[in-house]
Each structure stands twice: as C-alpha cells, then as structure tokens.
Design an enzyme around this catalytic site. Structure first.
Site, PDB file in Angstrom:
ATOM      1  N   TYR A 142       0.821  -1.213   0.000  1.00 14.22           N
ATOM      2  CA  TYR A 142       0.000   0.000   0.000  1.00 14.22           C
ATOM      3  C   TYR A 142       0.861   1.273   0.000  1.00 14.22           C
ATOM      4  O   TYR A 142       0.409   2.324  -0.454  1.00 14.22           O
ATOM      5  CB  TYR A 142      -0.899   0.041   1.237  1.00 14.22           C
ATOM      6  CG  TYR A 142      -2.237  -0.627   1.038  1.00 14.22           C
ATOM      7  CD1 TYR A 142      -2.315  -1.968   0.687  1.00 14.22           C
ATOM      8  CD2 TYR A 142      -3.420   0.094   1.217  1.00 14.22           C
ATOM      9  CE1 TYR A 142      -3.541  -2.580   0.525  1.00 14.22           C
ATOM     10  CE2 TYR A 142      -4.647  -0.521   1.044  1.00 14.22           C
ATOM     11  CZ  TYR A 142      -4.711  -1.858   0.697  1.00 14.22           C
ATOM     12  OH  TYR A 142      -5.929  -2.455   0.537  1.00 14.22           O
ATOM     13  N   LYS A 192       3.264 -15.266   1.903  1.00 14.01           N
ATOM     14  CA  LYS A 192       3.625 -16.202   0.834  1.00 14.01           C
ATOM     15  C   LYS A 192       5.150 -16.320   0.782  1.00 14.01           C
ATOM     16  O   LYS A 192       5.807 -15.829  -0.129  1.00 14.01           O
ATOM     17  CB  LYS A 192       3.004 -15.780  -0.501  1.00 14.01           C
ATOM     18  CG  LYS A 192       1.570 -16.307  -0.596  1.00 14.01           C
ATOM     19  CD  LYS A 192       0.904 -16.116  -1.917  1.00 14.01           C
ATOM     20  CE  LYS A 192       1.492 -16.907  -3.046  1.00 14.01           C
ATOM     21  NZ  LYS A 192       1.173 -18.368  -3.016  1.00 14.01           N
ATOM     22  N   ASP A 225      -2.705 -18.012   0.372  1.00 10.66           N
ATOM     23  CA  ASP A 225      -3.717 -18.603  -0.524  1.00 10.66           C
ATOM     24  C   ASP A 225      -4.357 -19.828   0.135  1.00 10.66           C
ATOM     25  O   ASP A 225      -5.578 -19.997   0.102  1.00 10.66           O
ATOM     26  CB  ASP A 225      -3.118 -18.933  -1.904  1.00 10.66           C
ATOM     27  CG  ASP A 225      -1.874 -19.815  -1.823  1.00 10.66           C
ATOM     28  OD1 ASP A 225      -1.279 -19.930  -0.729  1.00 10.66           O
ATOM     29  OD2 ASP A 225      -1.496 -20.389  -2.868  1.00 10.66           O
ATOM     30  N   ASP A 249      -6.322  -7.215   3.678  1.00 13.36           N
ATOM     31  CA  ASP A 249      -7.461  -6.576   3.023  1.00 13.36           C
ATOM     32  C   ASP A 249      -8.364  -7.644   2.419  1.00 13.36           C
ATOM     33  O   ASP A 249      -9.579  -7.647   2.626  1.00 13.36           O
ATOM     34  CB  ASP A 249      -6.934  -5.614   1.948  1.00 13.36           C
ATOM     35  CG  ASP A 249      -8.043  -4.839   1.274  1.00 13.36           C
ATOM     36  OD1 ASP A 249      -8.973  -4.398   1.985  1.00 13.36           O
ATOM     37  OD2 ASP A 249      -7.996  -4.686   0.040  1.00 13.36           O
ATOM     38  N   ASP A 253     -12.138  -9.329   4.066  1.00 12.86           N
ATOM     39  CA  ASP A 253     -13.429  -9.309   3.342  1.00 12.86           C
ATOM     40  C   ASP A 253     -14.002 -10.721   3.265  1.00 12.86           C
ATOM     41  O   ASP A 253     -15.205 -10.929   3.449  1.00 12.86           O
ATOM     42  CB  ASP A 253     -13.254  -8.747   1.921  1.00 12.86           C
ATOM     43  CG  ASP A 253     -13.560  -7.256   1.841  1.00 12.86           C
ATOM     44  OD1 ASP A 253     -13.422  -6.570   2.874  1.00 12.86           O
ATOM     45  OD2 ASP A 253     -13.933  -6.771   0.746  1.00 12.86           O
TER      46      ASP A 253
HETATM   47  C1  IPM Z   1     -10.461  -1.449   3.690  1.00 13.01           C
HETATM   48  C2  IPM Z   1     -10.714  -0.795   2.373  1.00 13.01           C
HETATM   49  C3  IPM Z   1      -9.594   0.196   2.127  1.00 13.01           C
HETATM   50  C4  IPM Z   1      -8.326  -0.595   1.957  1.00 13.01           C
HETATM   51  C5  IPM Z   1      -9.817   1.162   0.965  1.00 13.01           C
HETATM   52  C6  IPM Z   1     -11.119   1.909   1.080  1.00 13.01           C
HETATM   53  C7  IPM Z   1      -8.656   2.114   0.814  1.00 13.01           C
HETATM   54  O1  IPM Z   1     -10.848  -1.754   1.372  1.00 13.01           O
HETATM   55  O2  IPM Z   1     -10.377  -0.724   4.708  1.00 13.01           O
HETATM   56  O3  IPM Z   1     -10.381  -2.678   3.736  1.00 13.01           O
HETATM   57  O4  IPM Z   1      -8.019  -1.103   0.864  1.00 13.01           O
HETATM   58  O5  IPM Z   1      -7.599  -0.709   2.942  1.00 13.01           O
HETATM   59 MG    MG Z   2     -10.889  -3.743   2.093  1.00 15.83          MG
END
Ligand code: IPM
Ligand code: MG
Length: 368
Positions: A142, A192, A225, A249, A253
């Site tokens: 990032y 990884k 993975d 990230d 999710d």
């Molecule tokens: C998260 C989001 C952020 C990230 C974005 C909005 C920059 O996806 O907080 O997970 O990628 O970190």
């Molecule tokens: Mg995210």
C-alpha cells in the site's frame, strides 16, 4: 479530569446515516450510562474534497492526532471516481492510517447466532464463529516505494512495491500475540514465503517474536492462498490471524462474508500508546459507503455501533460497557429486528437505520 475526546468523521454515502445512530449511543452513555465524551465532528473523503479540495484537510488531521479516539463512517462514491488519484476519498483514510501510524488493524469476524443462516456457508461451519484478523495497516504494498505508472520503452509499466522492515513485522506480531493471550491463545501467521522475500522475512520475524516473548501462545504459519481456502473450509480452526496489509485486506473481506453480512462487522486500527497511555486509535465499520442505498434509511448501523463498542474496549478500558453494548445488539437481533441487508426470512419486514439504532438504545435502557 476532562472527559475523553472523540473525533467523529461520518464521511460519505451511508457514513452519516450510520454515524447518526452511533451518536444516539454516545448520547445514551452521556445521559444514562455514566460515560461522558467530548465529541467533535469533521469531514473526510469526498465531502472534504467538495469543501477543501482535498479528502482530509490539515486541520482535521491535526485534530485526529490530538483526540483520544477517531470514529469514521465510510468514504467514497461514484461522484469521485474520476478524481486524480492523489485526492480520491480513499486517500483521506490512508493518510489518517499512515500519519497516526495505526499499524495494527483488528477485524473481528463473529457470527451472531441469530444470523447464522445468512452465511453462504453451511450453518454448522459458521455458527459460533469468533475469529480476529490482525492486518498490518501502515506498510507493505500500500505504501512501498517505488510506485507509479512509468514509461518503459514504448509502453507504460505500473509499479508497486511490497516492503516490510523487521520492526514493522515485529510490532504487529506483538499485537497479535497479546490479543491471542486474551482470547484462545492461538495465532496463525499468513504470508507467501514460498514466492516472496518479504514473506520469508515475515515468517522469520513472527517466529522469533514468538520464541523469545510468547512461547505460551500456539503459533502456526500458512501460505495466504491456503489460508483463504482454510477460512472457507473450516474457519473455526482459527483464533487470531496475523497478516500483511494486502493479504489482510482480502482475507478480512472473505472472513466478513462468512458471517453473512458485511453490515455487521466493526474494526479498530491501533497505534503506539500516547502520553496518556491510550493507543492512537481509529474505529470504523469494515463496510464501505454503499452509494446505491445512501440516503434511503436502509443501511445497517450495527457495524458502526460495534466499532464504538471496540472503542469502549480498546481505547477507554470499558470492557464491561463494550459487553453491554454488544449484548444490546445481540438482543435486538434475537428479537428478530432486521435491516434490509439481512432479509430472507419469511414474513420479516425490514426496519430502517434509525429504527435499528432506537431499538439498540432501548435494549441499553433495559440493561440498566
Ligand atoms: C479497507 C478498504 C480500504 C483498503 C480502501 C477503502 C482504501 O478496502 O479498509 O479494507 O483497501 O484498505
Ligand atoms: Mg478492504
């Protein structure tokens, strides 16, 4: 002694709607719950760009550095999709994370009993699930340099750099081990190391921190993975997962969806302790700004409300009050209240964002 201070940054899309419900909870604590906060509000994201031409004004950044905790709603929306990269709403959030040095991002994935049927996985795979992903938040691909889109011969090349120092890995590993000790004492580290040098270093440093200072915690390593696969196969094998910024990230999710709704999950981003002993901290829901439903009273405020519960626990040492608020949320869900993201059960009519907030306040009242 002065009251603890909170900076509220509702942001864009459904951010302001869900934050309005958190404000009801904060007011409840001020009037009935015996916890007063000094609250100020400011702009972040697209709304800050509209007013200042940048997604986070310097004055707002300065305020964030001073308060005891920041609560953020969500940023972004289609209106801002074509802005220059440097002023996109997301840059406001990334600036907060980076300048406050919030290196440990705690993302719980917890399945509420009342909602076990909402998962796309079988109920027995997710019922009772309670895991915590600790995502490194201020480094890795990032932020690594060099980055950019460059000319190379007769074409362009897009470059980002995955970069981790030993001290960056060391400190987030410590956060994970400390948390594990307060939970089920297990950490799984994901990288990884089979293809990335940064992964090799990650594994080495996590192991060293473990062997030197946390030998009592059970530590395993997994390729990220394979970790994704194991998270969908049998998520209950995990307690704390520690991983880098980008894998975190993605995996968070994935873990969020195991529980059925992204509208339910809070997060805490923590940095080093300030002079008063509290960690630098920002709390925000895992979900985004959901522009498609913004302004319609359909959003689920629970992720944002549970983010405030995390603030009570991690910034203000009010674990019992955090429990009270989490129980209030469980109660309204057990009573059958559902916002529009949680429909599917027969005969259930959705409640609005503010009806959900009011019900949680009523459950707090009932808890006294
Ligand atoms: C998260 C989001 C952020 C990230 C974005 C909005 C920059 O996806 O907080 O997970 O990628 O970190
Ligand atoms: Mg995210």
């Amino acid at each position: 002694m002065s009251n603890p201070s909170l900076l509220i940054l509702p942001g864009d899309g459904i951010g302001p709607e869900v934050m309005a419900e958190v404000t009801k909870i904060i007011d409840w604590y001020g009037t009935k719950g015996g916890l007063k906060f000094d609250v100020s509000t400011d702009l972040v994201g697209g709304c800050a760009y509209d007013k200042h031409g940048v997604p986070l004004a310097d004055e707002t950044m300065a305020k964030a550095q001073e308060v005891d905790a920041v609560l953020l709603g969500a940023v972004g929306g289609p209106k801002y999709d074509n802005l220059d990269f440097s002023v996109k709403p997301e840059r406001g959030l990334l600036r907060l994370r980076k300048e406050m040095d919030l290196y440990a991002n705690l993302r719980p994935a917890q399945c509420f009993d009342a909602l076990a049927d909402f998962s796309s996985l079988k109920k027995d795979v997710v019922a009772g699930l309670d895991i915590m992903i600790v995502r490194e938040l201020t480094s890795g691909v990032y932020f690594g340099e060099p980055r950019g889109i460059f000319e190379e011969g007769n074409e362009r090349v897009g470059i980002n750099t995955q970069r981790y120092t030993e001290s960056e890995i060391d400190r987030v590993a410590r956060s994970a081990f400390e948390l594990a000790r307060k939970r089920n004492n297990k950490v799984c580290s994901m990288e990884k190391a089979n293809v990335m040098e940064s992964g090799i270093l990650w594994r080495e440093v996590v192991q060293k921190v473990h062997d030197e200072d946390y030998p009592d915690v059970e530590l395993t390593h997994m390729y990220a993975d394979a970790g994704a696969m194991q998270l969908t196969r049998w998520p209950k094998q995990f307690d704390v997962i520690v991983t880098d910024n980008l894998f975190g990230d993605l995996l968070s999710d994935l873990a969020a969806m195991l529980t059925g709704s992204l509208g339910m999950l809070p997060s805490a981003s923590l940095g080093a302790p300030m002079a008063n002993g509290r960690p630098k901290a920002l709390y925000e829901p895992v979900h985004g700004s959901a522009p498609d439903i913004a302004g319609q009273g359909k959003a689920n405020p629970i992720a944002c409300i549970l983010s405030f519960a995390m603030a009570l626990r991690y910034s203000f040492d009010q674990g019992a009050e955090a429990d009270r608020l989490e129980k209030a949320v469980e109660k309204v869900l057990a009573d059958g209240l559902r916002t529009a993201d949680l429909l599917g059960e027969e005969g259930v009519q959705p409640v609005s964002t503010s009806e959900m907030g009011d019900a949680i306040v009523a459950a707090l009242d009932a808890s006294l």
